[in-house]
Design a protein around this motif. Structure first.
Motif, PDB file in Angstrom:
ATOM      1  N   SER A 118       0.827  -1.202   0.000  1.00 37.77           N
ATOM      2  CA  SER A 118       0.000   0.000   0.000  1.00 37.77           C
ATOM      3  C   SER A 118       0.868   1.262   0.000  1.00 37.77           C
ATOM      4  O   SER A 118       0.605   2.211  -0.756  1.00 37.77           O
ATOM      5  N   ASP A 119       1.926   1.269   0.812  1.00 41.07           N
ATOM      6  CA  ASP A 119       2.849   2.413   0.856  1.00 41.07           C
ATOM      7  C   ASP A 119       3.526   2.617  -0.505  1.00 41.07           C
ATOM      8  O   ASP A 119       3.617   3.738  -1.005  1.00 41.07           O
ATOM      9  N   ASN A 120       4.001   1.506  -1.110  1.00 39.02           N
ATOM     10  CA  ASN A 120       4.643   1.591  -2.423  1.00 39.02           C
ATOM     11  C   ASN A 120       3.657   2.086  -3.479  1.00 39.02           C
ATOM     12  O   ASN A 120       4.006   2.903  -4.334  1.00 39.02           O
ATOM     13  N   HIS A 121       2.439   1.589  -3.403  1.00 41.51           N
ATOM     14  CA  HIS A 121       1.399   1.990  -4.351  1.00 41.51           C
ATOM     15  C   HIS A 121       1.170   3.498  -4.279  1.00 41.51           C
ATOM     16  O   HIS A 121       1.100   4.176  -5.310  1.00 41.51           O
ATOM     17  N   LYS A 122       1.080   4.021  -3.060  1.00 36.88           N
ATOM     18  CA  LYS A 122       0.885   5.463  -2.868  1.00 36.88           C
ATOM     19  C   LYS A 122       2.100   6.249  -3.380  1.00 36.88           C
ATOM     20  O   LYS A 122       1.950   7.260  -4.067  1.00 36.88           O
ATOM     21  N   THR A 123       3.299   5.788  -3.021  1.00 37.89           N
ATOM     22  CA  THR A 123       4.532   6.476  -3.428  1.00 37.89           C
ATOM     23  C   THR A 123       4.670   6.514  -4.946  1.00 37.89           C
ATOM     24  O   THR A 123       5.031   7.544  -5.523  1.00 37.89           O
ATOM     25  N   LEU A 124       4.385   5.391  -5.592  1.00 37.96           N
ATOM     26  CA  LEU A 124       4.527   5.313  -7.049  1.00 37.96           C
ATOM     27  C   LEU A 124       3.391   6.032  -7.773  1.00 37.96           C
ATOM     28  O   LEU A 124       3.569   6.511  -8.889  1.00 37.96           O
TER      29      LEU A 124
END
Length: 182
Positions: A89-95
């Protein structure tokens, strides 16, 4: 290895090439290595424009994020471990990938209720499990006509109704593209 940090993988192609994906320590969590991902996306064709992908047992998200970076129309990523899902979820938001949908669920439970059709399915369950044959049986009804399934395992299980069309052995990992037969 210079530049390689623990618990992160680099997206190797597409719009997000060279962006990093971070993930927590997890039991049996082993991201698909760069060399294997490179081979896989050579098999699939570098560009997945218009393809709908499913990344079961998403783990680090390396395969799903890679597919999204290569213009997949939609990528559904399923992960049951809460800390691993939180990192996805964090990676999804960052990307900022708008073509990725994250689902926090057990893959087999989710498959039993799933609908829709997929063109590419990534199956990389924990090796010390019998989840690959279970997932293959359930995913069969969710595939478009020309769909392929990419699977990673320690040893190929019996694959009734499936044909291995491409195969790679990298250390203790066997991986390949499967197609439905019959």
């Amino acid at each position: 290895m210079a530049g390689q940090h623990k618990n992160q993988v680099r997206i190797i192609g597409g719009e997000y090439k060279r962006r990093m994906v971070h993930f927590p320590d997890g039991d049996g969590l082993r991201p698909t290595p760069d060399r294997v991902r490179e081979t896989l996306f050579n098999w699939l064709g570098q560009d997945l424009t218009g393809q709908v992908c499913l990344d079961l047992f998403a783990g680090s998200g390396a395969l799903g994020f890679e597919a999204a970076s290569r213009n997949a129309k939609r990528v559904v990523m399923v992960e049951k471990a809460k800390p691993v899902y939180a990192a996805l979820s964090d990676n999804h938001k960052t990307l900022g990938m708008t073509n990725v949908e994250l689902i926090w669920s057990d893959a087999i439970t989710w498959l039993k209720k799933a609908s829709g059709k997929f063109d590419v399915v990534f199956l990389d369950p924990p090796f010390a499990s019998d989840l690959l044959p279970q997932a293959l049986e359930l995913v069969a009804g969710l595939l478009n006509d020309d769909a392929v399934v990419y699977a990673e395992c320690g040893q190929w299980p019996d694959l009734p109704g499936w044909e291995v069309t491409r195969e790679l052995k990298a250390g203790a990992v066997r991986c390949g593209l499967l197609r439905r037969v019959g």
